[in-house]
Scaffold this active site. Structure first.
Site, PDB file in Angstrom:
ATOM      1  N   LEU A  63       0.824  -1.206   0.000  1.00 52.02           N
ATOM      2  CA  LEU A  63       0.000   0.000   0.000  1.00 52.02           C
ATOM      3  C   LEU A  63       0.863   1.264   0.000  1.00 52.02           C
ATOM      4  CD1 LEU A  63      -2.474  -1.415   2.636  1.00 52.02           C
ATOM      5  CD2 LEU A  63      -2.986  -1.054   0.214  1.00 52.02           C
ATOM      6  N   PRO A  64       0.267   2.409  -0.341  1.00 50.85           N
ATOM      7  CA  PRO A  64       1.059   3.639  -0.458  1.00 50.85           C
ATOM      8  C   PRO A  64       1.712   4.104   0.841  1.00 50.85           C
ATOM      9  CG  PRO A  64      -1.029   3.874  -1.621  1.00 50.85           C
ATOM     10  CD  PRO A  64      -1.114   2.602  -0.824  1.00 50.85           C
ATOM     11  N   THR A  94       6.335   0.238   3.133  1.00 53.55           N
ATOM     12  CA  THR A  94       7.387   0.818   3.968  1.00 53.55           C
ATOM     13  C   THR A  94       6.723   1.642   5.067  1.00 53.55           C
ATOM     14  OG1 THR A  94       8.883   0.937   2.068  1.00 53.55           O
ATOM     15  CG2 THR A  94       9.478   2.235   3.993  1.00 53.55           C
ATOM     16  N   LYS A 169      14.978  -0.919   5.644  1.00 54.97           N
ATOM     17  CA  LYS A 169      14.551  -0.244   4.414  1.00 54.97           C
ATOM     18  C   LYS A 169      14.659   1.272   4.538  1.00 54.97           C
ATOM     19  CE  LYS A 169      12.716   0.735   0.467  1.00 54.97           C
ATOM     20  NZ  LYS A 169      11.284   0.587   0.182  1.00 54.97           N
TER      21      LYS A 169
END
Length: 305
Positions: A63-64, A94, A169
């Protein structure tokens, strides 16, 4: 059945890879047309995250941002309302480590498990089968879904407990952006001082020998970075031992090796931008060829050239 939530630019490419590997999918997205290709390839459609969760043994989400993830998890028709016991939820978004741990606790209350597995790459990388996953969570649970990740990408790196992958990340994103800014500043300085940009790029290309020696001294095995960071690695391993954060396979953390691998990927990235074969430059550094081969930047035929 694997449930996949988020069929946008990245999610659709990841889901297509799973379908191509023979996995059965049920998908959901706020924008149903984005899942059209997946449905044409055999994926089933779920009207809500709740319905998808009730029909899945493994759930993936791409997802965004954290905002969309929270809605997918906690809304009245969200995952928590439909998830079955012993389901594994994999979040590829992220998100912040704090949020990941919060969701992990909510999933655990449903007697299920969570893995955070953000990715390093883009849609083209996925289509080429070149994608890196950083994975955090229980090692035993990770092993159960490892093959699913390899069905999408070519590198799967287990980095520790739940939330560790998100930290990894975010750290690598910061490192990449730092290198971007440094390169921009260096090129801007040269151009504003009167150097022609094309000539500058040609100069960078011609500086292979000097770069090779410099990078070899800095990043090669036994080089300056290993000497400087060896005490840091020892300190990290000592602290990890105090808190019980030991590697499941018994390996100690090597900070310089992690940085070396990250820089190998970054050099390849800049090589594509500048149209320079940086892979061959870095590949000539002692110890770097193994890393570049492992991440698919060079292969045997390249090495022989």
């Amino acid at each position: 059945m694997i449930g996949f939530i988020g069929t946008g630019n990245m999610g659709s490419a990841m889901a297509i890879s799973l379908l191509n590997q023979g996995y059965k999918l049920i998908v959901h997205d706020l924008n149903k047309p984005s899942a059209k290709e997946l449905i044409q390839h055999g994926a089933k459609w779920a009207e809500s995250p709740k319905e998808l969760a009730s029909k899945s043994t493994i759930i993936c989400s791409m997802l965004p941002s954290e905002i969309e993830t929270e809605k997918v998890i906690y809304d009245s028709d969200g995952i928590l309302e439909g998830i079955n016991p012993n389901t594994i939820y994999i979040d590829h978004t992220t998100n912040s480590p704090e949020f990941i741990k919060k969701v992990g606790e909510s999933i655990a209350e449903k007697k299920s498990f969570m893995i955070d597995a953000p990715v390093m790459g883009d849609r083209q990388s996925i289509q080429e089968g070149i994608l890196t996953f950083y994975v955090g969570g229980e090692f035993e649970i990770f092993k159960k879904i490892e093959n699913i990740l390899y069905a999408i990408g070519n590198e799967v790196v287990f980095v520790g407990e739940l939330g560790s992958a998100s930290v990894t990340k975010i750290s690598l994103n910061a490192l990449t952006m730092g290198i971007d800014l440094l390169a921009t500043e260096c090129f801007t300085l040269a151009v504003k001082s009167g150097v022609n940009l094309n000539k500058l790029l040609d100069a960078v290309d011609k500086a292979k020998t000097a770069l090779k020696k410099l990078l070899g001294f800095a990043f090669g095995e036994g080089g300056l970075m290993d000497i400087v960071l060896a005490p840091v690695s020892k300190a990290i391993n000592y602290v990890r031992g105090l808190f019980g954060f030991t590697d499941p396979e018994g390996e100690e953390f090597d900070l310089s090796a992690s940085i070396r691998e990250s820089f190998s990927k970054i050099f390849d990235y800049f090589g594509k931008i500048l149209d320079i074969d940086v892979a061959k430059i870095v590949g000539a550094i002692p110890g770097a060829t193994r890393i570049l081969k492992a991440i698919g930047v060079i292969d045997k035929s390249d090495e022989e050239k």
